[in-house]
Structures are given as structure tokens and as C-alpha cells.
Write an enzyme that holds these catalytic residues in place. Structure first.
Site, short mmCIF file in Angstrom:
data_model
loop_
_atom_site.label_atom_id
_atom_site.label_comp_id
_atom_site.label_asym_id
_atom_site.label_seq_id
_atom_site.Cartn_x
_atom_site.Cartn_y
_atom_site.Cartn_z
N ASN A 1 -5.69 12.46 -0.09
CA ASN A 1 -4.82 11.69 0.81
C ASN A 1 -5.74 10.97 1.81
OD1 ASN A 1 -2.16 10.87 1.67
ND2 ASN A 1 -2.48 12.09 3.50
N LYS A 2 -5.15 10.18 2.67
CA LYS A 2 -5.90 9.34 3.61
C LYS A 2 -7.01 10.11 4.30
CE LYS A 2 -5.59 5.87 4.09
NZ LYS A 2 -6.52 5.01 3.30
N ARG B 1 0.84 -1.20 0.00
CA ARG B 1 0.00 0.00 0.00
C ARG B 1 0.88 1.25 0.00
NH1 ARG B 1 1.61 2.16 3.96
NH2 ARG B 1 0.40 4.05 3.58
N ALA C 1 0.86 5.21 -2.13
CA ALA C 1 0.80 5.52 -3.56
C ALA C 1 2.06 5.13 -4.35
CB ALA C 1 0.45 6.99 -3.74
N GLN D 1 -2.75 2.80 9.75
CA GLN D 1 -1.44 2.92 9.09
C GLN D 1 -0.48 3.78 9.90
OE1 GLN D 1 -4.39 3.21 7.60
NE2 GLN D 1 -4.35 2.68 5.44
N ASP E 1 -2.07 10.93 -2.50
CA ASP E 1 -2.37 9.87 -3.47
C ASP E 1 -2.63 10.42 -4.86
OD1 ASP E 1 -3.08 8.68 -0.69
OD2 ASP E 1 -2.82 7.00 -2.08
#
Ligand code: MRU
Length: 336
Positions: free
Chosen positions: A231-232, A47, A49, A180, A221
Site C-alpha cells: 500500500n502507499k 489513481r 487500485a 492523496q 494495492d
């Protein structure tokens, strides 16, 4: 302790750290077929990007050796795994081109990996000076070596700044629902003895308001032409709270994450993952069986909330980004 390397290619197979097992176990998985690589990306064993871009590149190289895939079918399989990170398409298409042109797909994948690693090293060099007067920096999700093969994007400047100032302290958002931050970023920082503390995602505002966060740095990302940044999930909130509290908010990314074809963040596809990731807490249920959930994996931070983008070639204000991207379009360079 040796620097982390998330994945590589050896004796005809892609190998990768299984990121689902960390921090409890360090498991290396090996992949000989493109379908296995696609599964690893979909299940998030691999995982982040830039890492999925490199894995996708090697997936194409493996497909070319299997003898039963067309370029188009292998590309379709890999691109269907995760929609948000544009790096995946950049890595896959790099090798698709080589394959179609009769060049060696594996050499193309190797070259792409080397570019990404070099890009992250350069992000570190350009980003570290931004942290010169920072005592406590906050990061969200994992934008470290695991997410990028080596170095990281957000973590590269932190790593470099730490070598000059070992007391630099990192706030690590836990990053629900897959943790994460707590599982992966904290693991990378702990290995290198970089001082840090994990905080609940919703504690960032508390610490910013108390003046205990001097800067925020995250990865991305996909970044649209106007600087809108996917992004997250939770990144947007951090950017809003950072602006409210006068804390600089930096986004660090290689060029493979910038998507000049998307004018704004509205055109960025956002992956929505299984509600089960949210409804379970370890092995237990986190909500009644009859409850439903929504689980977007990413959000979009408007470009105007970003203080600056840290790239392999320097630091850009949002207002200068479109011009820098147009310059790169005119003179195509490496994707890293
Ligand atoms: O769903 P994930 O864990 O793949 O999401 C990763 C992120 O959002 C990272 O911040 C992003 O990929 C940048 S990695 C350098």
C-alpha cells in the site's frame, strides 16, 4: 451532497475526475482512445487500485473499438503504466478475455465496474461493525470513492459508521509526496461533513502514543497469500506503530486486490516514481538542485502486523487468509 463517483462511461467515452486537480478544481476529463487512458493512469489523473482496474477495463473496450490494436498490444500498453496494483491486470484481463472470445468488451467493462462498486459497498457493511466502539480512526493515502469508483475500501466502513454515529472522527495522513490524504481523502470527508483533521505523515505515532487513535484502516494495492500488503509508502510504519501501541490495524480490499499467485510480499513489484515528485514543493524546489532522491510509491506491510482483512465477504484474520483464497481459487467467483 451526492456521493462521489470517480469515473464512468458515457456516449462512447470514458470520463473521470482528474484527481491531480483536487481539491482546488473539479475537472472531468474524457477519453476516447486507449492511449489517453494509459496516460491518465500513468500521470495519476486516475489513481487508486480499484479505479485503475476499472479504467484499464474501459481502456481495453476503447482499444477494441479503435480497430488498430491487438488484444496483446493494448494489454501491454495498459499494464506498463503502473506495476504494483494487481487490480489493473484483473480489470484489463477481464475485458481481454471477452474481446478474444468475441463477446462485447464494453459490456465486460461495465460488468467489472458494477462488481467493484458492489464489492466496496459490501466492504462497508462488513467493516462498519469493527468501528462500532471506535471514536477516532486513522487512514493513510486515499482509499475512498476516488480510488475505487464509488464508496471506497477503507472509507466505505467509515462512511457507513458515520451515518450511525456522526461524531466518528478521522485522522487523515497527508501522504507525501503527492498528498492523496490531504487533497483527496480530506476532500471526500469534507463533502460529506465527516469530522476529520489532516496530520503530517510523521505525526501518526505521536497521536497513537497519546491514545488518540482507536483504530487504523487502510486500503491496499496488492495482497500476497500470506497477507503481506503493498500500500502507499508509509503504511508499514503506521502498522508498526499501531502494533507498538496496541491499536488494531485493518486492511480493506476487494478480491481483485488479492494476488494468490504471490506467496509473500517479496514477490510484489514496487513502483519507484520520479524523484522530482519529492524534490519539488509546489512550484518551488524542496532540496538543493544537486540533491538526488528516492521515491518508492509503495511499501510492504508484513501480514502479521494486520489485525484483520475486511473483504466483500467478511473479515479474515491473516492466518485464515490463505485458506479463504484457496477456496476462491477452487470455485472462481467475481473479482470484486
Ligand atoms: O499511488 P496511488 O495514489 O494510486 O496509491 C493508492 C493507494 O496506495 C491506495 O491506498 C490503494 O490503491 C487502495 S485504494 C482503495
Amino acid at each position: 451532497m451526492a456521493a462521489v463517483r470517480a469515473l464512468g462511461f458515457d456516449r462512447g467515452r470514458l470520463w473521470a475526475i482528474d484527481q491531480r486537480a483536487l481539491p482546488d478544481r473539479l475537472i472531468i476529463r474524457r477519453f476516447a482512445r486507449v492511449r489517453e487512458v494509459a496516460d491518465a493512469i500513468r500521470s495519476m489523473a486516475i489513481r487508486g487500485a480499484p479505479s485503475i482496474g476499472v479504467a484499464g477495463a474501459y481502456g481495453m473496450a476503447l482499444a477494441s473499438r479503435e480497430g488498430r490494436w491487438t488484444v496483446a498490444a493494448a494489454r501491454r500498453l495498459l499494464l506498463a503504466t503502473r506495476p504494483t496494483a494487481v487490480d489493473l491486470a484483473v480489470g484489463v484481463d477481464r475485458v481481454a478475455r471477452a474481446w478474444r472470445d468475441g463477446d462485447d468488451p464494453l459490456s465486460a467493462a461495465d460488468a467489472y465496474r458494477a462488481e467493484i462498486v458492489d464489492a466496496c459497498r459490501r466492504i462497508g457493511r462488513h467493516g462498519a461493525p469493527l468501528l462500532r466502539r471506535v471514536e477516532r480512526v486513522l487512514t493513510h493515502c486515499n482509499a475512498g470513492a476516488l480510488a475505487t469508483v464509488e464508496w471506497g475500501t477503507a472509507l466505505a466502513p467509515i462512511r457507513l459508521a458515520h451515518t450511525e454515529r456522526p461524531e466518528l472522527f478521522v485522522w487523515v495522513d497527508e501522504t507525501r509526496p503527492l498528498l492523496q490524504g490531504a487533497r483527496l481523502t480530506a476532500w471526500e470527508l469534507a463533502r460529506e461533513r465527516i469530522p476529520h483533521a489532516v496530520i503530517a505523515d510523521n505525526a501518526a505515532g505521536y497521536f497513537m502514543r497519546r491514545g488518540e487513535v482507536d483504530a487504523v484502516i487502510v486500503g491496499a494495492d496488492r495482497i500476497a497469500r500470506n497477507g503481506d500488503t503493498a500500500n502507499k509508502i508509509g503504511t508499514y510504519e503506521k502498522a508498526v506503530v499501531a502494533r507498538e501501541n496496541g491499536v488494531p490495524f485493518y486492511v480493506a480490499a476487494p478480491w481483485s486486490t488479492f494476488d494468490a499467485r504471490r506467496a509473500t510480499g517479496d514477490a510484489i513489484p514496487v513502483e519507484e516514481r520520479s524523484p522530482e515528485e519529492l524534490l519539488r514543493w509546489g512550484t518551488r524546489r524542496a532540496a538543493p538542485r544537486s540533491s538526488s532522491a528516492r521515491n518508492p510509491a509503495f511499501d510492504i506491510t508484513p501480514g502479521h502486523l494486520v489485525t484483520a482483512f475486511v473483504t466483500p465477504d467478511g473479515v479474515y484474520r491473516p492466518r485464515d487468509l490463505a485458506r479463504a483464497l484457496a477456496r476462491r481459487e477452487r470455485r472462481p467467483q467475481k473479482s470484486g
